[in-house]
Design an enzyme around this catalytic site. Structure first.
Site, PDB file in Angstrom:
ATOM      1  N   ASP A  86       1.747  13.215   5.251  1.00 37.45           N
ATOM      2  CA  ASP A  86       2.535  12.765   4.095  1.00 37.45           C
ATOM      3  C   ASP A  86       1.599  12.471   2.920  1.00 37.45           C
ATOM      4  O   ASP A  86       1.748  11.468   2.210  1.00 37.45           O
ATOM      5  CB  ASP A  86       3.379  11.546   4.444  1.00 37.45           C
ATOM      6  CG  ASP A  86       4.439  11.238   3.384  1.00 37.45           C
ATOM      7  OD1 ASP A  86       4.656  12.078   2.481  1.00 37.45           O
ATOM      8  OD2 ASP A  86       5.049  10.147   3.443  1.00 37.45           O
ATOM      9  N   ASN A 123       9.399  18.219  -3.876  1.00 37.15           N
ATOM     10  CA  ASN A 123       9.697  17.239  -4.931  1.00 37.15           C
ATOM     11  C   ASN A 123       8.718  17.353  -6.094  1.00 37.15           C
ATOM     12  O   ASN A 123       8.021  16.414  -6.467  1.00 37.15           O
ATOM     13  CB  ASN A 123       9.740  15.813  -4.372  1.00 37.15           C
ATOM     14  CG  ASN A 123       8.451  15.387  -3.698  1.00 37.15           C
ATOM     15  OD1 ASN A 123       7.657  16.209  -3.270  1.00 37.15           O
ATOM     16  ND2 ASN A 123       8.237  14.081  -3.627  1.00 37.15           N
ATOM     17  N   HIS A 143       3.543  18.229   6.148  1.00 32.15           N
ATOM     18  CA  HIS A 143       4.104  17.317   5.147  1.00 32.15           C
ATOM     19  C   HIS A 143       3.052  16.897   4.125  1.00 32.15           C
ATOM     20  O   HIS A 143       2.354  15.904   4.315  1.00 32.15           O
ATOM     21  CB  HIS A 143       4.650  16.089   5.869  1.00 32.15           C
ATOM     22  CG  HIS A 143       5.556  15.239   5.048  1.00 32.15           C
ATOM     23  ND1 HIS A 143       6.670  14.625   5.567  1.00 32.15           N
ATOM     24  CD2 HIS A 143       5.534  14.886   3.737  1.00 32.15           C
ATOM     25  CE1 HIS A 143       7.283  13.933   4.626  1.00 32.15           C
ATOM     26  NE2 HIS A 143       6.591  14.072   3.495  1.00 32.15           N
TER      27      HIS A 143
END
Length: 433
Positions: free
Chosen positions: A310, A97, A63
């Protein structure tokens, strides 16, 4: 120069192979040729002195946000890959994204081309669940898989439509792709900016209840039971989500989960202690001490499969504003090992489990050819000095992002060498300590 590399005298920790002891790792032609207690090195062979260090498979991060294409002012594939190898990560999964969203072969191929040009960490693209990640129409999963995507996500945006999520799980199952999902009910989130609790009340900030995550995890587990699709829950942060995942696994459902270093090490009280620093603003938000305990226990017992950073770089313009208006996210590739090693020292994790959750654990979740030093495996290796102390100076990070909650902190644990495909792609500059 010989194409053989010896990593000598280190403590090899390879949970995938069941190895934990002083060994020499021999690399030949980009592959692991041997892991043995005694090996004679030819005079012309290159060597890394790993005495008093750990030698592990290269870390795998499921991630990360590399921001390219479209947001190169925050990060590029090259700068993100440089940050990755500095932190011991040899493989990273790039979230979709970007601008444009990675919902087609063209964007996937661009990301892969940039990664190949950088020649650092291996980059595995994650494609979008829905076109434009708008939650209305499914992307073309066959095209995404054929172009190199290893999973699907609308990360940063939950799939609010249960009907669309059902179809996504069914469609992805046909292509053997897992969905890695950002779980939050936007109706419960509202305008919240931190965890809903006593700390938010004291600080006068709008809260996000834990149940915003819990209800979506429960919904998607129910849809997994209906469809047989594979679900990976991103950045788990609540005790309720942990309970749901544990029960799903007990029932044999194909559900996995990851947790970030910051959700293991920080709580919502740190927002106030930091003086409203926006480096403590992320999504999901920092949760309660009870949630942190639950996440630690779940990682330790295997309910959660992987540690994932993340990694979310932002520019100063997006962070140097009031807390309510600041962008969510922090950088984490270069601090992950150090932060999580702190959990080992606290007794929350064993050394073996830490390495497992950074290597073979995540590799298995997405089916990646990584996370092991078995003979014949790609020679992706991290050499780690668990005793080395260093001060986190954002200006010295390799990422373009400077948004770290560990700024000024003294941490222990440092990656000294990172090897990808038999090539040394990172050697620590001790001046960075």
């Amino acid at each position: 120069m010989s194409d053989v590399l010896f990593i000598e005298g280190g403590r090899v920790i390879d949970p995938a192979s069941g190895v934990d002891g002083v060994r020499t790792v021999v690399i030949r032609d980009g592959k692991v040729a041997e892991v043995a207690e005694r090996v004679e090195r030819p005079r012309d062979a290159r060597a890394v002195d790993a005495r008093n260090r750990w030698v592990t498979p290269g870390f795998v991060d499921l991630h990360v946000h590399l921001r390219e294409p479209g947001q190169e002012y925050k990060e590029t594939v090259a700068t993100g890959a440089r940050a990755a190898v500095a932190g011991g990560f040899t493989a990273v999964c790039a979230m979709p994204n970007t601008k444009p969203v990675n919902d087609c072969a063209a964007v996937t191929e661009l990301v892969l081309a940039r990664a190949a040009a950088a020649g650092l960490a291996r980059v595995y693209p994650v494609g979008a669940i829905s076109r434009g990640s708008n939650g209305e129409e499914l992307a073309e999963y066959g095209e995404l898989k054929a172009s190199g995507c290893v999973a699907l996500s609308d990360d940063g945006r939950p799939v609010m439509s249960s009907a669309l999520m059902r179809r996504a799980l069914e469609y992805a199952r046909a292509f053997g792709l897992p969905l890695t999902v950002h779980e939050e009910d936007l109706h419960l989130v509202g305008k919240g900016v931190m965890h809903e609790g006593a700390a938010a009340t004291r600080l006068g900030l709008k809260g996000i209840p834990s149940q915003a995550e819990d209800v979506m995890v429960l919904r998607d587990i129910a849809l997994v039971e209906l469809t047989g699709g594979r679900l990976h829950v991103a950045h788990v942060s609540t005790a309720g989500a942990v309970r749901a995942i544990r029960e799903a696994k007990r029932r044999g459902l194909p559900v996995t989960g990851e947790v970030t270093p910051h959700h293991l090490a920080l709580t919502d009280d740190d927002v106030g202690a930091s003086g409203y620093s926006t480096d403590f603003k992320m999504n999901p938000p920092l949760r309660s001490a009870e949630d942190v305990r639950a996440c630690r226990e779940a990682l330790a017992d295997g309910t959660l499969d992987a540690i994932a950073t993340d990694h979310a770089p932002h520019s100063a313009v997006e962070k140097d504003v009031e807390f309510d208006a600041a962008a969510n996210g922090i950088v984490g590739l270069e601090t992950a090992f150090s932060v999580c090693l702190g959990l080992v020292r606290e007794g929350a994790l064993t050394e073996r489990r830490l390495v497992e959750a950074l290597t073979v654990g995540p590799a298995r979740v997405f089916g990646l050819p990584a996370g092991t030093l078995a003979r014949g495996a790609a020679a992706d290796v991290a050499v780690l000095d668990a005793a080395a102390e260093w001060t986190v100076d954002p200006a010295r990070l390799h990422s373009k992002g400077r948004n770290t909650p560990w700024k000024g902190r003294r941490l222990a644990g440092r990656c000294t060498h990172t090897i990808v495909g038999g090539r040394i792609v990172h050697e620590e500059d001790k001046a960075d300590r």
